[in-house]
Design an enzyme around this catalytic site. Structure first.
Site, PDB file in Angstrom:
ATOM      1  N   ASN A  99       4.648 -12.602 -12.827  1.00  0.00           N
ATOM      2  CA  ASN A  99       5.463 -11.615 -12.130  1.00  0.00           C
ATOM      3  C   ASN A  99       6.851 -12.223 -11.902  1.00  0.00           C
ATOM      4  O   ASN A  99       6.965 -13.352 -11.408  1.00  0.00           O
ATOM      5  CB  ASN A  99       4.773 -11.257 -10.796  1.00  0.00           C
ATOM      6  CG  ASN A  99       5.559 -10.261  -9.954  1.00  0.00           C
ATOM      7  OD1 ASN A  99       6.698 -10.513  -9.573  1.00  0.00           O
ATOM      8  ND2 ASN A  99       4.938  -9.141  -9.629  1.00  0.00           N
ATOM      9  N   CYS A 130      13.798  -5.111  -5.325  1.00  0.00           N
ATOM     10  CA  CYS A 130      14.897  -5.847  -4.703  1.00  0.00           C
ATOM     11  C   CYS A 130      16.216  -5.235  -5.133  1.00  0.00           C
ATOM     12  O   CYS A 130      16.299  -4.561  -6.149  1.00  0.00           O
ATOM     13  CB  CYS A 130      14.844  -7.307  -5.128  1.00  0.00           C
ATOM     14  SG  CYS A 130      15.309  -7.502  -6.836  1.00  0.00           S
TER      15      CYS A 130
HETATM   16  C1  LIG Z   1       1.378 -11.684   1.816  1.00  0.00           C
HETATM   17  C2  LIG Z   1       1.740 -10.810   0.644  1.00  0.00           C
HETATM   18  C3  LIG Z   1       2.611 -11.307  -0.337  1.00  0.00           C
HETATM   19  C4  LIG Z   1       2.964 -10.526  -1.439  1.00  0.00           C
HETATM   20  N1  LIG Z   1       3.807 -11.056  -2.379  1.00  0.00           N
HETATM   21  C5  LIG Z   1       4.157 -10.297  -3.458  1.00  0.00           C
HETATM   22  C6  LIG Z   1       4.991 -10.836  -4.478  1.00  0.00           C
HETATM   23  O1  LIG Z   1       5.381 -12.012  -4.449  1.00  0.00           O
HETATM   24  N2  LIG Z   1       5.327 -10.036  -5.519  1.00  0.00           N
HETATM   25  C7  LIG Z   1       4.869  -8.738  -5.635  1.00  0.00           C
HETATM   26  O2  LIG Z   1       5.184  -8.068  -6.624  1.00  0.00           O
HETATM   27  N3  LIG Z   1       4.054  -8.212  -4.695  1.00  0.00           N
HETATM   28  C8  LIG Z   1       3.685  -8.951  -3.608  1.00  0.00           C
HETATM   29  N4  LIG Z   1       2.833  -8.415  -2.651  1.00  0.00           N
HETATM   30  C9  LIG Z   1       2.338  -7.037  -2.793  1.00  0.00           C
HETATM   31  C10 LIG Z   1       0.911  -6.976  -3.354  1.00  0.00           C
HETATM   32  O3  LIG Z   1       0.845  -7.502  -4.665  1.00  0.00           O
HETATM   33  C11 LIG Z   1       0.362  -5.540  -3.363  1.00  0.00           C
HETATM   34  O4  LIG Z   1       1.213  -4.744  -4.162  1.00  0.00           O
HETATM   35  C12 LIG Z   1       0.284  -4.914  -1.978  1.00  0.00           C
HETATM   36  O5  LIG Z   1      -0.084  -5.865  -1.018  1.00  0.00           O
HETATM   37  C13 LIG Z   1      -0.709  -3.733  -1.900  1.00  0.00           C
HETATM   38  O6  LIG Z   1      -2.043  -4.130  -2.152  1.00  0.00           O
HETATM   39  P1  LIG Z   1      -3.109  -4.527  -0.997  1.00  0.00           P
HETATM   40  O7  LIG Z   1      -3.055  -3.451   0.048  1.00  0.00           O
HETATM   41  O8  LIG Z   1      -4.427  -4.608  -1.687  1.00  0.00           O
HETATM   42  O9  LIG Z   1      -2.664  -5.836  -0.460  1.00  0.00           O
HETATM   43  C14 LIG Z   1       2.461  -9.197  -1.552  1.00  0.00           C
HETATM   44  C15 LIG Z   1       1.585  -8.699  -0.570  1.00  0.00           C
HETATM   45  C16 LIG Z   1       1.214  -9.495   0.520  1.00  0.00           C
HETATM   46  C17 LIG Z   1       0.263  -8.923   1.545  1.00  0.00           C
END
Ligand SMILES: Cc1cc2nc3c(=O)[nH]c(=O)nc-3n(C[C@H](O)[C@H](O)[C@H](O)COP(=O)(O)O)c2cc1C
Ligand SMILES: Cc1cc2nc3c(=O)[nH]c(=O)nc-3n(C[C@H](O)[C@H](O)[C@H](O)COP(=O)(O)OP(=O)(O)OC[C@H]3O[C@@H](n4cnc5c(N)ncnc54)[C@H](O)[C@@H]3O)c2cc1C
Ligand code: FES
Lengths: 289, 278
Positions: A99, A130
């Protein structure tokens, strides 16, 4: 085996970017992690061109059925990642999806170029949540921005490009259509939704970065609606995510039109959640046919 | 440096609560972790209750909570945890009874290491931070005299969990009337050929850190920060060190004091402490 953009996957469950660090997990759990790896492919945390420390703490706030995070994309930067992390990630028993995020089209192009040369990388996911420092627009919030970005970077690579859509956009299906028309191989959604919390003691913003992104069961219904709408707008494959905790949650995203499902926040509660969801989903599907 | 942590089995597992005891303001839970490895002093577990975790007032707790292991008797599957009810997660765990189940992941993080050179170990604990010092006393330092600080008499009952402790209380209801860091100062003035092992609230750890720095005494500090995962997945638990942010669940919770310019409460970490958001 199922096919996703030409990549053979053992089952339809992968991880959400930034919610599982396979290198850290191997330090905590040892090689047992590799023997029962929970995901059919591994998606890295977002890599940027320059290293980032991330946001000042506190970075977490628990809400009803989920959490708000303001992590701030800490990472070693492109060169640090290539030198230190990629060799370790290449040892994982599953395909690797990197990613990436850039603050300008040139930066995204630099990242796509660099990873296109690496055989260890099966596909790229573009995090477009972003602002483009040149236009001031959030890349993923505007169909024109997404189209211009993809027109710039798709010619640079033969690897599948997955565009990770932001739910913080006015018309998500319109952005999805623009990405498809400009050459995206697949789409993934949803990323986190903007939210905030106040410190109960001081009444000031709790999170070090003032606002953060909401994830977990709290966003599940929103994820389902957005995946459903996007699946009706495009033909390319979709990775659905947002609040998945159980095999049924995963099944619902597949029914709404997703081809793969990512588990994110639930891995924090149970490191092996991906495997539990994949196995349960396999049982449901087997009992149907 | 070689990574000598005891590894956790992958995933979370259920463990039955086998006994529960009250020590003043604290609750001790004994759990049968059949099949899990024996932890090192200073390592921690992520815990949740198998039932009613998520359905309480305000729908919290949702995430598991971090707990130092209080004791892990050799030759038994038992793990003991010390719980102080400070919010919905600790409240739910503190009300568990024999036969109820917890879900746990661990042992996690890196624990304490033996003292440098010929130094004598000196244990300093504050409040619920006495937990990792009990297993430290069991495993490594049976003869060390712990210095423990508590808010009041109800909390000072926790001192029974360690052997031969000297106590300070904020309200003077037990032991020295004042701060545990004052006991430490007196002790270091008497003999500074020691290595300090400390765990407690941020203000206490900062006082310990400053006093040790002033006297050139090495110190191992077990810190706390808000954690979502406990295994390096979320990057939520970072603490500011001289070398930048560290994930406390992975590189800690025990940190060498000289890595820190200051111990600060997470909500009070100076925004400019490290170059954030470049
Ligand atoms: C602590 C945390 C860090 C995340 N870091 C990223 C990231 O670096 N890049 C990204 O594209 N999405 C990031 N996400 C988003 C997740 O990949 C995902 O799209 C989002 O949390 C929804 O899924 P979930 O409800 O199952 O967590 C992050 C989510 C969380 C909770
Ligand atoms: C390595 C480690 C070891 C630990 N060992 C022990 C131990 O042995 N025994 C023990 O009792 N405790 C221990 N703790 C502390 C324990 O994990 C916390 O007390 C617990 O997580 C609190 O959860 P809660 O739901 O009861 O309280 P919370 O409501 O989570 O409140 C605890 C603190 O978190 C903040 N907070 C309040 N609301 C929220 C919210 N919605 N989201 C995020 N933060 C919030 C506030 O600062 C509050 O004071 C340890 C912590 C760590 C990191
Ligand atoms: S608690 Fe998630 S990285 Fe430390």
């Amino acid at each position: 085996m199922l096919d996703f953009c030409g990549i053979a996957l053992e089952h339809p469950i992968i991880n959400g970017s930034g919610t599982f660090d396979a290198i850290a997990a191997r330090r905590a759990f040892g090689d047992a992690l590799l023997e029962s790896f929970p995901f059919a492919a591994f998606v890295t945390k977002t890599v940027t061109v320059a290293p980032r420390e991330g946001n000042p703490p506190p970075r977490l706030w628990e809400v009803a059925g989920g959490l708000i995070n303001s992590i701030g994309l800490p990472n070693k930067g492109l060169h640090g990642f290539l030198a230190e992390d990629l060799p370790e990630l290449a040892e994982l028993p599953v395909p690797l999806i990197v990613n990436v995020m850039g603050f300008s089209r040139d930066e995204v192009a630099e990242l796509v170029d660099a990873f296109t040369e690496r055989d260890e990388v099966a596909a790229l996911e573009l995090n477009v949540s972003c602002p483009n420092v040149e236009t001031g627009l959030v890349m993923g919030a505007d169909p024109g921005e997404v189209a211009a970005l993809l027109e710039r970077v798709t010619p640079l690579t033969g690897k599948p490009l997955i565009v990770k859509l932001t739910p913080n956009a006015g018309d998500v299906p319109a952005v999805a259509r623009a990405a498809e028309a400009a050459g995206a191989s697949a789409l993934s959604l949803i990323n986190t939704l903007r939210g905030m919390a106040l410190d109960p003691g001081t009444g000031q913003p709790w999170l070090g970065a003032t606002t953060g992104g909401v994830s977990g069961p709290a966003v599940r219904a929103i994820a389902l609606a957005q995946v459903y709408a996007v699946a009706r707008a495009v033909e390319i494959p979709i990775v659905g995510m947002g609040g998945v905790q159980t095999p049924t949650d995963a099944l619902n995203l597949l029914r709404a039109g997703a081809d793969l499902v990512a588990v994110g926040t639930e891995s924090f509660r149970d490191p092996a959640a991906g495997r539990r969801v994949a196995e349960g989903l396999g049982t449901i599907v087997a009992n149907r046919t | 440096m070689t990574d000598e942590r005891t590894l956790a089995p992958f995933g979370r597992r259920a463990a039955a609560v086998t006994w529960r005891a009250r020590y003043g303001a604290y609750v001790v839970l004994g759990c049968a972790d059949t099949g899990g490895p024996r932890p090192q002093a200073g390592q921690f577990y992520m815990l949740s209750a198998a039932e009613r975790w998520g359905g309480g007032e305000g729908e919290r707790p949702f995430l598991p909570r971090a707990f130092s292991v209080l004791r892990a008797p050799a030759g038994s599957p038992e793990l003991e945890f010390l719980v102080e009810d400070v919010g919905p997660g600790t409240k739910r765990l503190a009300e568990l009874r024999e036969g109820d189940e917890v879900l746990l992941t661990g042992p996690l993080g890196v624990g304490f290491t033996p003292p440098r050179e010929t130094r004598r170990p000196l244990l300093v604990g504050g409040g619920v931070g006495i937990a990792p010092l009990a297993i430290l006393q069991d495993q490594l330092f049976p003869n060390a005299v712990p210095l423990l600080g508590f808010r009041d008499g109800a909390h000072a009952a926790g001192a029974e969990l360690l052997i031969g402790a000297r106590i300070a209380t904020d309200d003077g209801s037990a032991g020295h009337h004042g701060l545990v860091s004052e006991l430490l100062e007196a002790e270091l003035a008497r003999d500074s050929d020691v290595e300090v092992y400390a765990c407690g609230p941020p203000a206490m750890l900062e006082a310990v850190r400053r006093e040790c720095e002033r006297r050139g005494v090495p110190a191992q500090l077990a810190l706390e920060s808000g954690m979502a995962c406990g295994f390096g997945a979320c990057f939520g638990c970072v603490v500011a060190t001289r070398g930048g942010y560290l994930r406390l669940c992975l590189e800690g919770p025990v940190i060498d004091a000289n890595q820190l310019a200051e111990v600060s409460a997470p909500e009070k970490q100076p925004a400019g402490a490290t170059p954030a958001n470049r």
